[in-house]
Design a protein around this motif. Sequence first.
Motif, mmCIF file in Angstrom:
data_model
loop_
_atom_site.group_PDB
_atom_site.id
_atom_site.type_symbol
_atom_site.label_atom_id
_atom_site.label_comp_id
_atom_site.label_asym_id
_atom_site.label_seq_id
_atom_site.Cartn_x
_atom_site.Cartn_y
_atom_site.Cartn_z
ATOM 1 N N THR A 62 0.700 -1.092 -0.181
ATOM 2 C CA THR A 62 -0.019 0.500 0.006
ATOM 3 C C THR A 62 0.497 1.711 0.026
ATOM 4 O O THR A 62 0.483 1.803 -1.131
ATOM 5 C CB THR A 62 -0.916 -0.218 1.775
ATOM 6 N N ALA A 63 1.989 1.487 0.686
ATOM 7 C CA ALA A 63 2.724 2.395 0.901
ATOM 8 C C ALA A 63 3.937 2.442 -0.878
ATOM 9 O O ALA A 63 3.696 3.767 -1.020
ATOM 10 C CB ALA A 63 4.165 2.069 1.969
ATOM 11 N N THR A 64 4.167 1.556 -0.744
ATOM 12 C CA THR A 64 4.254 1.658 -2.546
ATOM 13 C C THR A 64 3.529 2.371 -3.607
ATOM 14 O O THR A 64 4.256 3.071 -3.326
ATOM 15 C CB THR A 64 4.849 0.489 -2.493
ATOM 16 N N ILE A 65 2.435 1.393 -3.255
ATOM 17 C CA ILE A 65 1.169 2.664 -4.341
ATOM 18 C C ILE A 65 1.582 3.573 -4.303
ATOM 19 O O ILE A 65 1.100 4.893 -4.960
ATOM 20 C CB ILE A 65 0.121 1.952 -3.941
ATOM 21 N N VAL A 66 1.373 4.465 -2.759
ATOM 22 C CA VAL A 66 1.360 6.293 -2.725
ATOM 23 C C VAL A 66 2.254 6.293 -3.078
ATOM 24 O O VAL A 66 2.212 7.388 -3.824
ATOM 25 C CB VAL A 66 0.934 5.868 -1.025
ATOM 26 N N ASP A 67 3.326 6.282 -2.747
ATOM 27 C CA ASP A 67 4.633 6.319 -3.372
ATOM 28 C C ASP A 67 5.061 6.020 -4.612
ATOM 29 O O ASP A 67 4.896 8.126 -5.418
ATOM 30 C CB ASP A 67 6.025 6.066 -3.166
ATOM 31 N N VAL A 68 4.574 5.741 -5.490
ATOM 32 C CA VAL A 68 4.321 5.873 -6.963
ATOM 33 C C VAL A 68 3.460 6.168 -7.740
ATOM 34 O O VAL A 68 3.550 6.941 -8.821
ATOM 35 C CB VAL A 68 4.534 4.030 -7.219
ATOM 36 N N VAL A 69 2.330 6.045 -7.522
ATOM 37 C CA VAL A 69 1.250 6.290 -7.652
ATOM 38 C C VAL A 69 0.878 8.336 -7.091
ATOM 39 O O VAL A 69 0.892 9.126 -8.545
ATOM 40 C CB VAL A 69 -0.106 6.063 -7.441
ATOM 41 N N THR A 70 1.598 8.661 -6.487
ATOM 42 C CA THR A 70 1.440 9.803 -6.233
ATOM 43 C C THR A 70 2.763 10.522 -7.394
ATOM 44 O O THR A 70 2.545 12.021 -7.527
ATOM 45 C CB THR A 70 1.701 10.637 -4.859
ATOM 46 N N THR A 71 3.698 9.808 -7.724
ATOM 47 C CA THR A 71 4.377 10.677 -8.376
ATOM 48 C C THR A 71 4.347 10.525 -9.614
ATOM 49 O O THR A 71 4.639 11.362 -10.304
ATOM 50 C CB THR A 71 5.921 9.791 -8.054
ATOM 51 N N TYR A 72 3.341 9.266 -10.126
ATOM 52 C CA TYR A 72 2.771 9.948 -11.612
ATOM 53 C C TYR A 72 2.130 11.431 -11.367
ATOM 54 O O TYR A 72 2.085 12.094 -12.871
ATOM 55 C CB TYR A 72 1.691 8.597 -11.961
ATOM 56 N N ALA A 73 1.466 11.053 -10.907
ATOM 57 C CA ALA A 73 0.423 12.647 -10.266
ATOM 58 C C ALA A 73 0.847 13.702 -10.180
ATOM 59 O O ALA A 73 1.019 15.091 -11.339
ATOM 60 C CB ALA A 73 -0.265 12.971 -9.443
ATOM 61 N N LEU A 74 2.820 13.490 -9.799
ATOM 62 C CA LEU A 74 2.221 14.834 -10.190
ATOM 63 C C LEU A 74 3.571 15.044 -12.090
ATOM 64 O O LEU A 74 3.542 16.147 -12.162
ATOM 65 C CB LEU A 74 4.359 14.399 -8.814
ATOM 66 N N MET A 75 3.955 14.239 -11.533
ATOM 67 C CA MET A 75 4.607 13.721 -13.816
ATOM 68 C C MET A 75 3.231 14.886 -14.259
ATOM 69 O O MET A 75 3.997 15.022 -15.717
ATOM 70 C CB MET A 75 5.160 12.889 -13.981
ATOM 71 N N THR A 76 2.015 15.038 -13.882
ATOM 72 C CA THR A 76 1.713 15.876 -15.154
ATOM 73 C C THR A 76 1.398 16.801 -14.893
ATOM 74 O O THR A 76 0.838 18.009 -15.967
ATOM 75 C CB THR A 76 0.150 14.586 -14.851
ATOM 76 N N LYS A 77 1.603 17.593 -14.481
ATOM 77 C CA LYS A 77 2.091 19.003 -14.285
ATOM 78 C C LYS A 77 3.326 19.141 -14.853
ATOM 79 O O LYS A 77 4.048 18.543 -15.088
ATOM 80 C CB LYS A 77 2.624 19.025 -12.707
ATOM 81 N N GLU A 78 2.903 20.487 -15.082
ATOM 82 C CA GLU A 78 3.997 21.189 -16.058
ATOM 83 C C GLU A 78 5.214 20.613 -15.974
ATOM 84 O O GLU A 78 5.700 21.364 -14.578
ATOM 85 C CB GLU A 78 3.499 22.375 -17.085
ATOM 86 N N ASN A 79 6.541 20.968 -15.930
ATOM 87 C CA ASN A 79 7.532 20.978 -15.927
ATOM 88 C C ASN A 79 8.018 19.744 -14.355
ATOM 89 O O ASN A 79 8.927 20.472 -14.253
ATOM 90 C CB ASN A 79 8.116 22.640 -15.428
ATOM 91 N N ALA A 80 7.126 19.034 -14.089
ATOM 92 C CA ALA A 80 7.707 18.459 -13.086
ATOM 93 C C ALA A 80 8.914 18.143 -13.075
ATOM 94 O O ALA A 80 9.123 16.972 -14.238
ATOM 95 C CB ALA A 80 6.106 17.876 -12.967
ATOM 96 N N VAL A 81 9.162 17.187 -11.904
ATOM 97 C CA VAL A 81 10.397 16.566 -12.310
ATOM 98 C C VAL A 81 9.525 15.088 -10.789
ATOM 99 O O VAL A 81 9.112 15.621 -10.108
ATOM 100 C CB VAL A 81 11.686 16.927 -11.558
ATOM 101 N N PRO A 82 10.208 14.404 -10.995
ATOM 102 C CA PRO A 82 9.549 13.360 -10.292
ATOM 103 C C PRO A 82 10.060 12.984 -8.283
ATOM 104 O O PRO A 82 9.504 12.715 -7.909
ATOM 105 C CB PRO A 82 10.724 11.628 -10.676
ATOM 106 N N GLY A 83 11.454 13.727 -8.761
ATOM 107 C CA GLY A 83 11.747 14.314 -6.766
ATOM 108 C C GLY A 83 12.521 12.618 -5.929
ATOM 109 O O GLY A 83 12.116 11.705 -6.366
ATOM 110 N N VAL A 84 12.569 13.122 -5.213
ATOM 111 C CA VAL A 84 13.055 12.447 -4.192
ATOM 112 C C VAL A 84 12.122 12.366 -3.611
ATOM 113 O O VAL A 84 11.100 13.400 -2.596
ATOM 114 C CB VAL A 84 14.288 12.296 -3.697
ATOM 115 N N SER A 85 10.964 11.373 -2.092
ATOM 116 C CA SER A 85 10.332 11.055 -1.004
ATOM 117 C C SER A 85 10.971 12.405 0.311
ATOM 118 O O SER A 85 12.319 11.499 0.530
ATOM 119 C CB SER A 85 9.833 10.008 -1.062
ATOM 120 N N VAL A 86 10.554 12.561 0.743
ATOM 121 C CA VAL A 86 11.112 13.430 2.015
ATOM 122 C C VAL A 86 9.867 12.917 3.405
ATOM 123 O O VAL A 86 10.423 12.044 4.703
ATOM 124 C CB VAL A 86 10.344 15.058 2.423
ATOM 125 N N ASP A 87 8.882 12.355 3.146
ATOM 126 C CA ASP A 87 7.969 12.098 3.887
ATOM 127 C C ASP A 87 6.550 11.220 3.103
ATOM 128 O O ASP A 87 6.030 12.179 2.462
ATOM 129 C CB ASP A 87 7.271 13.056 4.778
#
Length: 143
Positions: A62-87
């Motif tokens: 479940t935590a892996t899904i959260v990590d990955v799918v939220t990153t996918y959502a972020l990637m649909t923003k203009e000029n987005a980068v995947p970044g690294v998790s802080v929390d």
Amino acid sequence: MNGKKGIDLLRTIASVMTKTNGYDRCLQQVLMVSGGDGRCLAEFKVGEEHLNRAGGLHGGFTATIVDVVTTYALMTKENAVPGVSVDIHVSYLKGARQGDDVVIDANTVRAGRNLAFLECELRHKKDNSIIAKASHTKYIGSS
């Protein structure tokens, strides 16, 4: 980015990420449904490989899904980068069993210059009850 362009990007990213020998291959059964403008909607059917010893959806998966799918959502923003998790914070509210259909709804709350704030819910498709709620903060600033 929205509509067809957003979902096409999400499907491309998911395909590339899950067709590896690395850890992300555990997400091969997660299917992108829609997305764009900082959102991602995905689904999967809980399989045997997603279960803990008690027969429920594994919290680590479940935590892996959260990590990955939220990153996918972020990637649909203009000029987005995947970044690294802080929390990442996940609240587990209800279980899921093998064969259950799960909807994953991820949203970019805010993407600033250095940090992105994301949220995610996993829900049972049959009755929309919440399995888990999560927040995810990513560092997206330049190095």
